[in-house]
Design a protein around this motif. Structure first.
Motif, PDB file in Angstrom:
ATOM      1  N   HIS A 130     -10.338  25.175  83.615  1.00 20.04           N
ATOM      2  CA  HIS A 130      -9.541  24.194  82.889  1.00 20.04           C
ATOM      3  C   HIS A 130      -8.213  24.779  82.412  1.00 20.04           C
ATOM      4  O   HIS A 130      -7.233  24.043  82.234  1.00 20.04           O
ATOM      5  CB  HIS A 130     -10.326  23.654  81.687  1.00 20.04           C
ATOM      6  CG  HIS A 130     -11.520  22.852  82.071  1.00 20.04           C
ATOM      7  ND1 HIS A 130     -12.790  23.390  82.189  1.00 20.04           N
ATOM      8  CD2 HIS A 130     -11.643  21.537  82.403  1.00 20.04           C
ATOM      9  CE1 HIS A 130     -13.632  22.447  82.552  1.00 20.04           C
ATOM     10  NE2 HIS A 130     -12.975  21.308  82.684  1.00 20.04           N
ATOM     11  N   HIS A 131      -8.168  26.074  82.175  1.00 20.20           N
ATOM     12  CA  HIS A 131      -6.948  26.721  81.675  1.00 20.20           C
ATOM     13  C   HIS A 131      -7.032  28.222  81.935  1.00 20.20           C
ATOM     14  O   HIS A 131      -8.051  28.721  82.460  1.00 20.20           O
ATOM     15  CB  HIS A 131      -6.731  26.420  80.187  1.00 20.20           C
ATOM     16  CG  HIS A 131      -7.966  26.568  79.358  1.00 20.20           C
ATOM     17  ND1 HIS A 131      -8.629  27.777  79.170  1.00 20.20           N
ATOM     18  CD2 HIS A 131      -8.689  25.646  78.655  1.00 20.20           C
ATOM     19  CE1 HIS A 131      -9.678  27.604  78.398  1.00 20.20           C
ATOM     20  NE2 HIS A 131      -9.747  26.309  78.073  1.00 20.20           N
ATOM     21  N   LEU A 132      -5.989  28.950  81.573  1.00 18.95           N
ATOM     22  CA  LEU A 132      -5.917  30.376  81.879  1.00 18.95           C
ATOM     23  C   LEU A 132      -6.961  31.185  81.123  1.00 18.95           C
ATOM     24  O   LEU A 132      -7.518  32.153  81.655  1.00 18.95           O
ATOM     25  CB  LEU A 132      -4.510  30.908  81.569  1.00 18.95           C
ATOM     26  CG  LEU A 132      -4.237  32.371  81.941  1.00 18.95           C
ATOM     27  CD1 LEU A 132      -4.526  32.633  83.414  1.00 18.95           C
ATOM     28  CD2 LEU A 132      -2.791  32.743  81.617  1.00 18.95           C
ATOM     29  N   HIS A 165      -1.620  27.034  82.530  1.00 20.39           N
ATOM     30  CA  HIS A 165      -2.330  26.774  83.780  1.00 20.39           C
ATOM     31  C   HIS A 165      -3.030  28.051  84.221  1.00 20.39           C
ATOM     32  O   HIS A 165      -2.551  29.160  83.962  1.00 20.39           O
ATOM     33  CB  HIS A 165      -1.345  26.304  84.855  1.00 20.39           C
ATOM     34  CG  HIS A 165      -2.001  25.772  86.088  1.00 20.39           C
ATOM     35  ND1 HIS A 165      -2.223  26.547  87.209  1.00 20.39           N
ATOM     36  CD2 HIS A 165      -2.500  24.537  86.383  1.00 20.39           C
ATOM     37  CE1 HIS A 165      -2.809  25.814  88.127  1.00 20.39           C
ATOM     38  NE2 HIS A 165      -2.984  24.598  87.662  1.00 20.39           N
ATOM     39  N   HIS A 166      -4.140  27.911  84.938  1.00 18.13           N
ATOM     40  CA  HIS A 166      -4.938  29.097  85.256  1.00 18.13           C
ATOM     41  C   HIS A 166      -4.284  30.039  86.259  1.00 18.13           C
ATOM     42  O   HIS A 166      -4.809  31.127  86.530  1.00 18.13           O
ATOM     43  CB  HIS A 166      -6.332  28.676  85.758  1.00 18.13           C
ATOM     44  CG  HIS A 166      -6.345  28.038  87.108  1.00 18.13           C
ATOM     45  ND1 HIS A 166      -6.240  26.682  87.291  1.00 18.13           N
ATOM     46  CD2 HIS A 166      -6.461  28.581  88.346  1.00 18.13           C
ATOM     47  CE1 HIS A 166      -6.295  26.407  88.575  1.00 18.13           C
ATOM     48  NE2 HIS A 166      -6.423  27.541  89.232  1.00 18.13           N
ATOM     49  N   THR A 167      -3.112  29.666  86.809  1.00 14.02           N
ATOM     50  CA  THR A 167      -2.383  30.565  87.713  1.00 14.02           C
ATOM     51  C   THR A 167      -1.157  31.189  87.059  1.00 14.02           C
ATOM     52  O   THR A 167      -0.411  31.909  87.732  1.00 14.02           O
ATOM     53  CB  THR A 167      -1.934  29.804  88.969  1.00 14.02           C
ATOM     54  OG1 THR A 167      -1.032  28.745  88.571  1.00 14.02           O
ATOM     55  CG2 THR A 167      -3.113  29.207  89.713  1.00 14.02           C
ATOM     56  N   VAL A 394       7.680  27.754  81.612  1.00 13.37           N
ATOM     57  CA  VAL A 394       6.420  27.898  80.884  1.00 13.37           C
ATOM     58  C   VAL A 394       5.377  27.099  81.665  1.00 13.37           C
ATOM     59  O   VAL A 394       5.406  25.872  81.689  1.00 13.37           O
ATOM     60  CB  VAL A 394       6.544  27.384  79.439  1.00 13.37           C
ATOM     61  CG1 VAL A 394       5.209  27.535  78.712  1.00 13.37           C
ATOM     62  CG2 VAL A 394       7.642  28.148  78.690  1.00 13.37           C
ATOM     63  N   LEU A 395       4.449  27.816  82.309  1.00 11.47           N
ATOM     64  CA  LEU A 395       3.509  27.174  83.221  1.00 11.47           C
ATOM     65  C   LEU A 395       2.295  26.624  82.464  1.00 11.47           C
ATOM     66  O   LEU A 395       1.167  27.097  82.605  1.00 11.47           O
ATOM     67  CB  LEU A 395       3.066  28.158  84.295  1.00 11.47           C
ATOM     68  CG  LEU A 395       4.159  28.633  85.258  1.00 11.47           C
ATOM     69  CD1 LEU A 395       3.597  29.585  86.282  1.00 11.47           C
ATOM     70  CD2 LEU A 395       4.818  27.450  85.951  1.00 11.47           C
ATOM     71  N   THR A 396       2.554  25.610  81.652  1.00  8.51           N
ATOM     72  CA  THR A 396       1.452  24.922  80.980  1.00  8.51           C
ATOM     73  C   THR A 396       0.708  24.067  82.001  1.00  8.51           C
ATOM     74  O   THR A 396       1.213  23.769  83.095  1.00  8.51           O
ATOM     75  CB  THR A 396       1.969  24.020  79.859  1.00  8.51           C
ATOM     76  OG1 THR A 396       2.836  23.032  80.436  1.00  8.51           O
ATOM     77  CG2 THR A 396       2.740  24.812  78.815  1.00  8.51           C
ATOM     78  N   LYS A 397      -0.498  23.645  81.627  1.00  9.85           N
ATOM     79  CA  LYS A 397      -1.259  22.750  82.503  1.00  9.85           C
ATOM     80  C   LYS A 397      -0.465  21.473  82.759  1.00  9.85           C
ATOM     81  O   LYS A 397      -0.428  20.968  83.890  1.00  9.85           O
ATOM     82  CB  LYS A 397      -2.602  22.412  81.851  1.00  9.85           C
ATOM     83  CG  LYS A 397      -3.528  23.596  81.643  1.00  9.85           C
ATOM     84  CD  LYS A 397      -4.796  23.164  80.921  1.00  9.85           C
ATOM     85  CE  LYS A 397      -4.500  22.714  79.497  1.00  9.85           C
ATOM     86  NZ  LYS A 397      -5.706  22.284  78.765  1.00  9.85           N
TER      87      LYS A 397
END
Length: 451
Positions: A130-132, A165-167, A394-397
């Motif tokens: 679901h997230h980092l 985000h998980h990436t 900013v790589l948010t979901k």
């Protein structure tokens, strides 16, 4: 007369325009700035010393026709050939000159041992995280997540792991950790499962056979200029200081591009290498137009009076309390003799809104001393610094999902548009961008297109 239009003069756009000229009679490359290259640009200070806008080293792709196109005109007397990249990093008060990856063995013994045991007990990830935070705990374990990634990603992205985000960590090269000394690392990496999580203890092991290049004089902008020359010699028309105002559609086909200057370009194929929401906006497609967040950064270009204390080409600062992110040491990449070298470097920093350039100049120079990159008594001869308001995204979901939705909308709205580079957001690193552009455009050229 068939016409292709490429928007964005970065490396994806330059390469695409060159390849497209093999099939299209007219190819236009539209770049908003006064020159092409994006961040792959260089400048000279008042003394004629060259600097780049960040760390950029050329590397062969391993695709023979692409490498021939990109690097065949690099003269050996003008370019240094680097068989492997001497990259280091600073972590837990230690300058590791042998690897860019964080060595977990430098952590306090109790945390290191606990973290390594947790990593060794991880299992394959079967469901999308679901997230980092969730991803890192599953991939590296709780201890390394909390004591390495949590503070570092806060420094680099200004957000919590749950927001990202998980990436997101991949953008900064945190795909692997070093699990111990050289022998331990070798043994663990014999397992395909652990090989993806763990790095060798030195850049000398497992290094690619592909060559790297850096100019002996000037900066990486020299290569961009050589690509521009190839493009113009093949007949590409490069329009700088221009931007797209309106895109006229007809039956899901981009038919005409109207530029800010009023110039109109017919369009049989459109390659878009900048933010896709700008494409949708120019064509009147309704969308969620939230503006993405970018981390505030600054660039500091120094000249010191003494040699650097390391032969690394560049280094990463993995101290969450320091503002420095990456340091590029130019004379090391040029293989300059110390007697004739100019001791110049560039520091990229993540900063706060109230930071001033003058204060940062002094602070970052002191961080270079603390990391052991320059001598304690080294004096700053010159410094040129500037803010970079739109640094790393900013790589948010939410950001990644929004970008994906924009890409989907483009695919649904157009049948003659290709998204590359920043246009699709699937690749971050220079070679990945080049390889993606090469394969995508080559496939497009082999596929009949609509009249």
């Amino acid at each position: 007369m068939e016409t292709a239009v490429v928007v964005g003069g970065g490396i994806a756009g330059l390469l695409s325009s060159i390849l497209l000229k093999e099939k299209y009679e007219q190819v236009f490359l539209v770049e908003r700035g006064p020159e092409c290259g994006g961040l792959l640009r260089s400048f000279e200070n008042k003394d004629g010393v060259s600097f780049d806008l960040g760390t950029h080293v050329l590397k062969e792709t391993g695709i023979a026709p692409l490498d021939e196109l990109l690097f065949s005109n690099l003269q050996s007397d003008e370019w240094s050939t680097l068989d492997y990249l001497k990259v280091g990093n600073y972590f837990e008060g230690k300058l590791n000159k042998n690897s860019q990856f964080i060595n977990t063995k430098d952590m306090p013994t109790e945390l290191y041992q606990k973290g390594l045991v947790e990593l060794l007990h991880t299992k394959p990830i079967t469901e999308p995280p679901h997230h980092l935070q969730e991803y890192l705990v599953q991939y590296f374990g709780e201890t390394f997540t909390q004591h390495i990634f949590k503070p570092l990603m806060k420094k680099l992205q200004g957000a919590s792991l749950e927001e990202l985000h998980h990436t997101a960590h991949i953008l900064f090269g945190y795909s692997r950790l070093i699990g111990g000394d050289a022998q331990t690392s070798r043994e663990l990496k014999t397992s395909p499962f652990y090989d993806g999580k763990l790095a060798f203890a030195s850049y000398l092991e497992g290094s690619s056979h592909l060559k790297n290049f850096y100019p002996r004089t000037g900066g990486i902008g020299k290569w961009v200029h050589s690509l521009e020359k190839v493009a113009t010699e093949r007949g590409v028309t490069i329009l700088t200081s221009e931007s797209v105002e309106v895109i006229t559609r007809e039956n899901k086909h981009a038919r005409e591009i109207v530029l800010q200057s009023g110039k109109k370009l017919a369009c049989d194929m459109l390659v878009w290498t900048i933010a896709p929401f700008l494409l949708l906006k120019s064509s009147g497609v309704q969308m969620d137009s939230k503006v993405p967040q970018f981390r505030r950064m600054s660039l500091h270009h120094y000249v010191f009076d003494r040699p650097f204390q390391t032969d690394n080409y560049y280094l990463y600062c993995n101290d969450p309390e320091m503002k420095s992110f990456r340091v590029t040491l130019y004379p090391n990449m040029r293989h300059e003799e110390q007697a004739n070298a100019t001791f110049n470097c560039t520091v990229e920093a993540f900063i706060q809104p109230d930071d001033t350039l003058q204060e940062l100049d002094e602070q970052l120079a002191n961080e270079l001393r603390k990391m052991g990159i320059i001598d304690q008594d080294a004096q700053m001869l010159t410094v040129d610094s500037s803010f970079v308001p739109a640094g790393f995204p900013v790589l948010t979901k939410e950001y990644v999902e929004l970008l994906q939705s924009h890409n989907t909308m483009v695919a649904q709205s157009f049948d003659n548009v290709v998204l590359l580079g920043k246009g699709n957001g699937s690749t971050f690193f220079m070679n990945d961008v080049l390889i993606e552009a090469f394969h995508t455009i080559t496939n497009q050229l082999d596929t009949p297109h609509l009249p």
